[in-house]
Design a protein around this motif. Structure first.
Motif, short mmCIF file in Angstrom:
data_model
loop_
_atom_site.label_atom_id
_atom_site.label_comp_id
_atom_site.label_asym_id
_atom_site.label_seq_id
_atom_site.Cartn_x
_atom_site.Cartn_y
_atom_site.Cartn_z
N ALA A 151 0.82 -1.21 0.00
CA ALA A 151 0.00 0.00 0.00
C ALA A 151 0.85 1.25 0.00
N ASN A 152 1.99 1.22 0.69
CA ASN A 152 2.87 2.38 0.71
C ASN A 152 3.37 2.71 -0.69
N GLU A 204 4.69 10.74 4.31
CA GLU A 204 5.69 11.29 5.21
C GLU A 204 5.90 10.42 6.44
N SER A 205 4.84 9.82 6.96
CA SER A 205 5.00 8.95 8.13
C SER A 205 5.78 7.70 7.78
N TYR A 206 5.57 7.19 6.55
CA TYR A 206 6.33 6.03 6.10
C TYR A 206 7.80 6.38 5.91
N GLU A 211 4.43 2.45 14.54
CA GLU A 211 3.06 2.39 15.05
C GLU A 211 2.26 3.62 14.59
N ARG A 212 2.90 4.76 14.65
CA ARG A 212 2.25 6.00 14.19
C ARG A 212 1.90 5.90 12.71
N HIS A 213 2.84 5.38 11.91
CA HIS A 213 2.58 5.26 10.47
C HIS A 213 1.41 4.33 10.18
N HIS A 271 -3.84 3.46 7.97
CA HIS A 271 -5.20 2.93 8.12
C HIS A 271 -6.22 4.05 7.90
N HIS A 272 -5.96 5.21 8.49
CA HIS A 272 -6.87 6.35 8.31
C HIS A 272 -6.96 6.74 6.84
#
Length: 324
Positions: free
Chosen positions: A54-55, A103-105, A136-138, A143-144
């Protein structure tokens, strides 16, 4: 260190095609419409069914939409401001909706790269807990993005944009348009580079980020024009990609510097301060090392660059370009 680039990813149907090229026998209008349709269709396919990673699916979709923005900039004068401005903003806003997930990835990957690059001086356990918290944050952000309405919203916007491609006014699009579009992209990168290095120690992170964006757009345009002189444009594209990729790593490091201020990433401030310092110094090192490459790629004045592009395109496509 990895990261920072917008290379094409494999699609579910197989390897990426070489369709993002203006063939010598195509008119500018034909080629721009074809490429825009191909990239938008590819982006929608990745968004509708990210069957693999997905990333990477989201990354590929963002890249394809940016490539459409590059096409719009190439023919900006032909479509006119009443079309260019809202279209450019619409594609830009669609990309921006996916920024948090990307960005989180990249933050997770950037920490992993720093740990690997400095493995000889860091303890094996250095930043492990922070990397886990970033992962965990990513996952929460991903998911969102996938499950709570972001991707469907992007799809809706891009589907509407796709229907408008055939309404773009390209009657006056010709090789002169290509030359002006190239000059604009080159001049913006030239100016951003000058601001970034202005004063030596007074480097501006904002200017480096702007330079990265413009370097990437120029890379896209070199790929579009590769059929006009493959050995030259492909070599220019390769070096432009190297520049844009490294500038992108600098952006990723800057983003990590900002994230390191978040107290939720560590029980005490010391790991965050250490990570912040390491990322900051790494970024400064990258910026300093890019100066010779930047000076080579932006060695001409914008007008001299435009004149050289004119001679190349005229030699490849004829005095008036491909038949319209």
């Amino acid at each position: 260190m990895q990261g920072g680039t917008d290379v094409d990813s494999p699609t579910p149907e197989g390897p990426r095609t070489t369709g993002y090229r203006l063939e010598v026998t195509e008119s500018v209008a034909e080629g721009v419409r074809r490429m825009a349709h191909e990239e938008v269709s590819g982006a929608l396919a990745r968004l509708r069914e990210p069957r693999y990673d997905a990333n990477e699916a989201l990354h590929d979709a963002r890249t394809r939409l940016r490539k459409v923005r590059a096409l719009l900039r190439l023919v900006q004068d032909a479509v006119g401001p009443d079309v260019f401005t809202p279209e450019d903003e619409d594609y830009g806003s669609a990309v921006a909706l996916l920024d948090d997930a990307r960005e989180s990835y990249v933050a997770v990957r950037t920490v992993a790269d720093l740990r690997e690059d400095f493995s000889e001086v860091l303890r094996p356990s250095a930043f492990v807990d922070m990397q886990a918290r970033l992962e965990e944050r990513h996952l929460h952000i991903l998911h969102h993005t996938l499950r709570e309405g972001i991707v469907p919203q992007v799809i809706e916007r891009v589907e509407a944009a796709e229907r408008r491609i055939d309404t773009w006014s390209l009657d006056t699009a010709d090789d002169r348009q290509l030359e002006r579009g190239l000059r604009r992209a080159y001049e913006r990168g030239y100016s951003a580079m000058t601001r970034a290095y202005n004063g030596g120690t007074g480097r501006s992170a904002e200017a480096f980020e702007e330079w990265r964006d413009e370097a990437r757009y120029l890379w896209f345009l070199y790929r579009v024009l590769a059929p006009a002189w493959p050995p030259i444009f492909e070599a220019m594209a390769e070096e432009q990609l190297r520049l844009a990729s490294t500038l992108g790593v600098g952006m990723d490091l800057g983003h990590l510097v900002g994230l390191a201020d978040d107290p939720s990433l560590a029980e005490t401030p010391w790991p965050r301060l250490a990570l912040r310092g390491l990322a900051h110094e790494r970024r400064l090192h990258l910026w300093a090392g890019l100066r010779p490459l930047g000076r080579r790629l932006y060695a001409e004045t914008p007008d001299a660059f435009r004149d050289r592009m004119h001679r190349i395109l005229e030699a490849a496509r004829g005095p008036t370009g491909a038949a319209h």
